[in-house]
Design a protein around this motif. Structure first.
Motif, PDB file in Angstrom:
ATOM      1  N   GLN A  73      33.544 -45.711  24.752  1.00 60.10           N
ATOM      2  CA  GLN A  73      32.827 -45.824  26.015  1.00 60.10           C
ATOM      3  C   GLN A  73      33.729 -46.349  27.124  1.00 60.10           C
ATOM      4  O   GLN A  73      34.815 -46.894  26.880  1.00 60.10           O
ATOM      5  CB  GLN A  73      31.620 -46.748  25.862  1.00 60.10           C
ATOM      6  CG  GLN A  73      30.499 -46.200  25.005  1.00 60.10           C
ATOM      7  CD  GLN A  73      29.321 -47.145  24.996  1.00 60.10           C
ATOM      8  OE1 GLN A  73      29.219 -48.010  24.127  1.00 60.10           O
ATOM      9  NE2 GLN A  73      28.427 -46.989  25.980  1.00 60.10           N
TER      10      GLN A  73
ATOM     11  N   GLU B  71      29.620 -39.630  26.575  1.00 60.25           N
ATOM     12  CA  GLU B  71      29.155 -40.468  27.672  1.00 60.25           C
ATOM     13  C   GLU B  71      29.513 -39.755  28.970  1.00 60.25           C
ATOM     14  O   GLU B  71      30.700 -39.530  29.258  1.00 60.25           O
ATOM     15  CB  GLU B  71      29.811 -41.846  27.628  1.00 60.25           C
ATOM     16  CG  GLU B  71      29.325 -42.764  28.741  1.00 60.25           C
ATOM     17  CD  GLU B  71      30.011 -44.122  28.723  1.00 60.25           C
ATOM     18  OE1 GLU B  71      29.439 -45.077  29.286  1.00 60.25           O
ATOM     19  OE2 GLU B  71      31.118 -44.229  28.154  1.00 60.25           O
ATOM     20  N   ASP B  72      28.504 -39.379  29.756  1.00 58.26           N
ATOM     21  CA  ASP B  72      28.807 -38.648  30.980  1.00 58.26           C
ATOM     22  C   ASP B  72      29.142 -39.606  32.118  1.00 58.26           C
ATOM     23  O   ASP B  72      29.116 -40.832  31.961  1.00 58.26           O
ATOM     24  CB  ASP B  72      27.679 -37.681  31.332  1.00 58.26           C
ATOM     25  CG  ASP B  72      26.380 -38.363  31.730  1.00 58.26           C
ATOM     26  OD1 ASP B  72      26.410 -39.549  32.130  1.00 58.26           O
ATOM     27  OD2 ASP B  72      25.323 -37.704  31.662  1.00 58.26           O
TER      28      ASP B  72
ATOM     29  N   SER C  60      27.543 -40.537  34.645  1.00 58.81           N
ATOM     30  CA  SER C  60      26.459 -41.415  35.085  1.00 58.81           C
ATOM     31  C   SER C  60      26.173 -42.526  34.084  1.00 58.81           C
ATOM     32  O   SER C  60      25.337 -43.389  34.334  1.00 58.81           O
ATOM     33  CB  SER C  60      25.189 -40.593  35.304  1.00 58.81           C
ATOM     34  OG  SER C  60      24.668 -40.110  34.067  1.00 58.81           O
TER      35      SER C  60
ATOM     36  N   MET D 144      25.082 -41.861  30.957  1.00 55.28           N
ATOM     37  CA  MET D 144      24.161 -41.350  29.947  1.00 55.28           C
ATOM     38  C   MET D 144      24.927 -41.026  28.664  1.00 55.28           C
ATOM     39  O   MET D 144      25.992 -40.420  28.702  1.00 55.28           O
ATOM     40  CB  MET D 144      23.458 -40.095  30.456  1.00 55.28           C
ATOM     41  CG  MET D 144      22.574 -39.395  29.432  1.00 55.28           C
ATOM     42  SD  MET D 144      21.060 -40.306  29.109  1.00 55.28           S
ATOM     43  CE  MET D 144      20.144 -39.974  30.627  1.00 55.28           C
TER      44      MET D 144
ATOM     45  N   TRP E 288      24.961 -38.913  25.234  1.00 57.44           N
ATOM     46  CA  TRP E 288      24.409 -37.721  24.615  1.00 57.44           C
ATOM     47  C   TRP E 288      24.845 -37.680  23.156  1.00 57.44           C
ATOM     48  O   TRP E 288      25.997 -37.994  22.826  1.00 57.44           O
ATOM     49  CB  TRP E 288      24.925 -36.467  25.307  1.00 57.44           C
ATOM     50  CG  TRP E 288      24.643 -36.390  26.780  1.00 57.44           C
ATOM     51  CD1 TRP E 288      25.223 -37.127  27.759  1.00 57.44           C
ATOM     52  CD2 TRP E 288      23.717 -35.518  27.418  1.00 57.44           C
ATOM     53  NE1 TRP E 288      24.730 -36.785  28.990  1.00 57.44           N
ATOM     54  CE2 TRP E 288      23.798 -35.785  28.813  1.00 57.44           C
ATOM     55  CE3 TRP E 288      22.837 -34.537  26.975  1.00 57.44           C
ATOM     56  CZ2 TRP E 288      23.022 -35.108  29.747  1.00 57.44           C
ATOM     57  CZ3 TRP E 288      22.072 -33.858  27.914  1.00 57.44           C
ATOM     58  CH2 TRP E 288      22.157 -34.141  29.273  1.00 57.44           C
TER      59      TRP E 288
ATOM     60  N   ASN F  19      19.508 -38.471  23.385  1.00 56.86           N
ATOM     61  CA  ASN F  19      20.159 -39.455  24.235  1.00 56.86           C
ATOM     62  C   ASN F  19      19.971 -40.841  23.648  1.00 56.86           C
ATOM     63  O   ASN F  19      19.019 -41.086  22.895  1.00 56.86           O
ATOM     64  CB  ASN F  19      19.584 -39.419  25.660  1.00 56.86           C
ATOM     65  CG  ASN F  19      19.806 -38.075  26.352  1.00 56.86           C
ATOM     66  OD1 ASN F  19      18.874 -37.337  26.605  1.00 56.86           O
ATOM     67  ND2 ASN F  19      21.057 -37.769  26.642  1.00 56.86           N
TER      68      ASN F  19
ATOM     69  N   SER G  86      19.319 -44.761  24.617  1.00 56.54           N
ATOM     70  CA  SER G  86      18.911 -45.669  25.694  1.00 56.54           C
ATOM     71  C   SER G  86      19.638 -46.996  25.520  1.00 56.54           C
ATOM     72  O   SER G  86      20.289 -47.247  24.509  1.00 56.54           O
ATOM     73  CB  SER G  86      17.396 -45.882  25.670  1.00 56.54           C
ATOM     74  OG  SER G  86      17.030 -46.664  24.542  1.00 56.54           O
ATOM     75  N   SER G  87      19.505 -47.843  26.510  1.00 50.83           N
ATOM     76  CA  SER G  87      20.233 -49.116  26.474  1.00 50.83           C
ATOM     77  C   SER G  87      19.607 -50.141  25.547  1.00 50.83           C
ATOM     78  O   SER G  87      20.246 -51.137  25.203  1.00 50.83           O
ATOM     79  CB  SER G  87      20.301 -49.706  27.889  1.00 50.83           C
ATOM     80  OG  SER G  87      18.985 -49.912  28.399  1.00 50.83           O
TER      81      SER G  87
ATOM     82  N   THR H 169      17.442 -42.960  18.877  1.00 51.06           N
ATOM     83  CA  THR H 169      17.727 -42.038  19.984  1.00 51.06           C
ATOM     84  C   THR H 169      16.432 -41.451  20.526  1.00 51.06           C
ATOM     85  O   THR H 169      15.359 -41.576  19.911  1.00 51.06           O
ATOM     86  CB  THR H 169      18.653 -40.905  19.520  1.00 51.06           C
ATOM     87  OG1 THR H 169      18.011 -40.190  18.455  1.00 51.06           O
ATOM     88  CG2 THR H 169      19.999 -41.438  19.040  1.00 51.06           C
TER      89      THR H 169
ATOM     90  N   SER I  34      16.247 -35.188  24.095  1.00 48.79           N
ATOM     91  CA  SER I  34      16.594 -34.713  25.428  1.00 48.79           C
ATOM     92  C   SER I  34      15.673 -33.557  25.792  1.00 48.79           C
ATOM     93  O   SER I  34      15.445 -32.655  24.986  1.00 48.79           O
ATOM     94  CB  SER I  34      18.042 -34.249  25.474  1.00 48.79           C
ATOM     95  OG  SER I  34      18.308 -33.567  26.677  1.00 48.79           O
TER      96      SER I  34
ATOM     97  N   PRO J  38      23.457 -30.821  35.853  1.00 49.46           N
ATOM     98  CA  PRO J  38      22.509 -31.943  36.029  1.00 49.46           C
ATOM     99  C   PRO J  38      21.883 -32.007  37.424  1.00 49.46           C
ATOM    100  O   PRO J  38      20.729 -32.421  37.566  1.00 49.46           O
ATOM    101  CB  PRO J  38      23.386 -33.178  35.769  1.00 49.46           C
ATOM    102  CG  PRO J  38      24.501 -32.674  34.918  1.00 49.46           C
ATOM    103  CD  PRO J  38      24.771 -31.295  35.403  1.00 49.46           C
TER     104      PRO J  38
END
Length: 612
Positions: free
Chosen positions: A411, A459-460, A462, A464, A466, A475, A477-478, A483, A486, A521
């Motif tokens: 990341q 990790e895109d 933004s 996010m 995937w 996806n 989440s934090s 998961t 999507s 996106p």
């Protein structure tokens, strides 16, 4: 179509192989070859390699073998399983010589057409510079009339009454239009003028030290200076003026002489050296210096010749030299020095925990995090060449839940997200060496746990995360311990997601078993790359991606099982900037240049592709 690239060799520069440190690769029955006696080798216009063995004909696409054998009930099968010679001619036809006659491969129907020429053993097939096809048999020499499909037969009983003079083993036409014919009873130099042939016989004589060294002529070629070299079962000969020959034979007191006197095959390499296959190894001769460099099988040496009894040598379009042996399959010597160092698991020094490496990522200090199958996660410290292993310990939550690591994502914050067997996901903090979260992958919107291996994580830009697997596209989440599905998944042609990549325009590329998808996106639009029905060899199974950015252009590297990807538009009016996409397949390396994508029309995008 440049179909055969042999794992990207065509992109690499050509270098001289004649060095003692040469490393051979091997293909044998363990790799799918029908039999380990490789007597003949050819390459067709699609760049498939063909290997003739004593148990069938093998076509090799750089990944796997297709085997053709004789079926007595099928007249369109090869006439016999013992293949003595092969030739792919300039007209795109593959000729197969067996101990039961000659046949030609019918590429359109994937079968064989028996060719009438003396239902006899075919020893050699040769196409001369004028594109005439010659066939050597046990009972004479045949010249094909391509218009009628019939052969004119030449026999040489007038030169000598010994029947072995019609046993034709090798053929070569020189720059003066002389056809040299190697027989079982001497060397013949033949010329044809106005339809009339004239032949001269050269035989070994015990009374002449300059006569040819033996009468069994196995191979003939010329070097770049147009000198004629002849291989026999008693050494190498260089033709000189007025029918005399210089001899080159093995000398046990000189390592720079021929490795063995029984010669099976000779080729002139594109670098000008002569490659000589013998009963006891390989010799590479520099025709100018007359110095031999020799290679023999050494059981204690990795990357050496697999076996010494060599029967066929062939140089392909990528300049790789293939060497067929009688017991060891076929060895390949690539025309470049890779300079690769191999890292393996060891019980004696700090090393990998497993030799099966599934994924590698690099951190800010240029150290490597290496995922393995069965050995967990490895950290390789490049500064001191040491490894730290992170493995599963049952009952300990601060370890990996599984040692079967499939993919690792680093990341932006430096943490590692590790995808594993049966949908397990862990987040690891390298600074604290702690596993901070364990996440399970779900297979549906009801959040039922999935069991498919995690194939890819992205990790895109933004932030996010995937996740791709056989259970679809998800996806992270934090805060959740699982998961989330999507919403894009329902638009995919296949739920089996194998690769994810974000390009410089912040668009997401999604590789599945049924094609390549391009997700925008900003608009929520999705475009597809899939196979085209009229393409003869095509598949759209995208398995991985790598990117790099030379000169402001975006590249995506993605292995496909075979073929050419292209785009089927869905809707909208987007026109992306120029892009290039490189698709590395198990058979090909495809360079696809996307010029424009026009949505809302029925036509396929305007693109260019080429095979490397």
């Amino acid at each position: 179509m440049k179909a055969f690239c042999l794992f990207f060799l065509l992109l690499l520069p050509f270098h001289n192989y004649a060095q003692k440190g040469a490393a051979f690769s091997n293909l044998s029955m363990e790799n799918g070859l029908s039999q380990n006696s490789v007597i003949s080798i050819a390459q067709d216009q699609k760049h498939f390699l063909w290997f003739g063995t004593r148990r069938g004909l093998n076509r090799y696409d750089g990944f796997q073998f297709r085997i053709y054998t004789n079926n007595p009930k099928d007249s369109k099968s090869i006439p016999h399983n013992v293949i003595d010679c092969l030739l792919a001619d300039s007209f795109g036809q593959l000729w197969i010589g067996t101990i039961n006659g000659l046949s030609r491969y019918d590429n359109k129907n994937d079968n064989f057409i028996k060719v009438k020429i003396l239902n006899d053993t075919i020893n050699c097939i040769y196409e001369d510079p004028q594109k005439n096809l010659w066939v050597g048999t046990y009972n004479g020499l045949g010249l094909l009339d391509r218009k009628s499909g019939k052969f004119k037969i030449f026999r040489f009983n007038k030169l000598d009454k010994n029947q072995r003079i019609n046993n034709i083993y090798s053929l070569f036409k020189d720059h003066e239009q002389n056809l040299w014919v190697g027989t079982g009873y001497g060397l013949i130099r033949m010329t044809i003028n106005n339809g009339q042939s004239r032949a001269v016989l050269f035989k070994n004589s015990a009374h002449s030290s300059t006569s040819i060294s033996a009468n069994y002529i196995t191979s003939i070629t010329s070097d770049k200076a147009n000198n004629i070299w002849i291989g026999t079962d008693k050494g190498l000969n260089l033709y000189q003026t007025r029918g005399t020959f210089a001899h080159y034979t093995h000398n046990s007191n000189n390592i720079n002489t021929l490795v063995h006197n029984d010669i099976r095959d000779i080729i002139c390499n594109k670098d000008g050296t002569l490659w000589i296959g013998t009963q006891e190894g390989l010799s590479i001769l520099n025709p100018k210096t007359k110095i031999f460099t020799n290679y023999k099988h050494n059981p204690d040496q990795n990357g050496g010749l697999t076996q010494n009894s060599l029967h066929s040598i062939f140089q392909d379009v990528s300049n790789t030299v293939w060497i067929g042996s009688f017991y060891g399959g076929v060895d390949a010597l690539f025309p470049y020095s890779t300079g690769f160092k191999t890292y393996r698991a060891s019980g004696l020094i700090s090393s990998l925990s497993s030799n099966i490496v599934s994924t590698i990522v690099e951190d800010d200090r240029h150290n490597l995090w290496i995922g393995t199958e069965g050995g967990g996660l490895n950290h390789f410290n490049r500064s001191n060449n040491t490894y730290t292993h992170y493995k599963s310990i049952p009952g300990n939550n601060n370890t990996l839940p599984s040692n079967l690591v499939k993919t690792v994502l680093r990341q932006k914050n430096g943490n590692l997200i590790i995808g594993m067997h049966e949908g397990l996901i862990s987040i690891f903090n390298p600074a604290t060496k702690a596993f901070t979260r364990q996440i399970t992958n779900v297979k549906d919107t009801s959040n039922n746990r999935g069991s498919a291996d995690i194939m890819t994580i992205l990790e895109d830009s933004s932030g996010m995360i995937w996740v791709g697997s056989r259970d679809g596209l998800n996806n992270i989440s934090s805060s959740s311990d699982h998961t989330l599905k999507s919403p894009i998944e329902k638009k995919l042609l296949s739920r089996y997601v194998q690769t994810l990549f974000e390009d410089a325009d912040k668009n997401i590329w999604i590789g599945t078993t049924k094609g390549l998808h391009l997700y925008y996106p900003k608009t929520g639009k999705l475009a597809y790359f899939t196979k085209k029905k009229e393409m003869p060899i095509v598949c759209s199974q995208i398995t991985s991606t790598v990117s790099y950015k030379p000169q402001m252009e975006n590249f995506v590297l993605g292995p496909i099982l075979a073929g050419f990807p292209y785009l089927i538009p869905e809707q909208g009016n987007l026109k992306p900037t120029h892009k290039k996409m490189v698709c590395a397949t198990t058979m090909y390396l495809v360079l696809l240049k996307i010029k424009e994508v026009i949505y809302g029309s029925a036509r396929i995008m305007d693109c260019q592709y080429s095979i490397r």
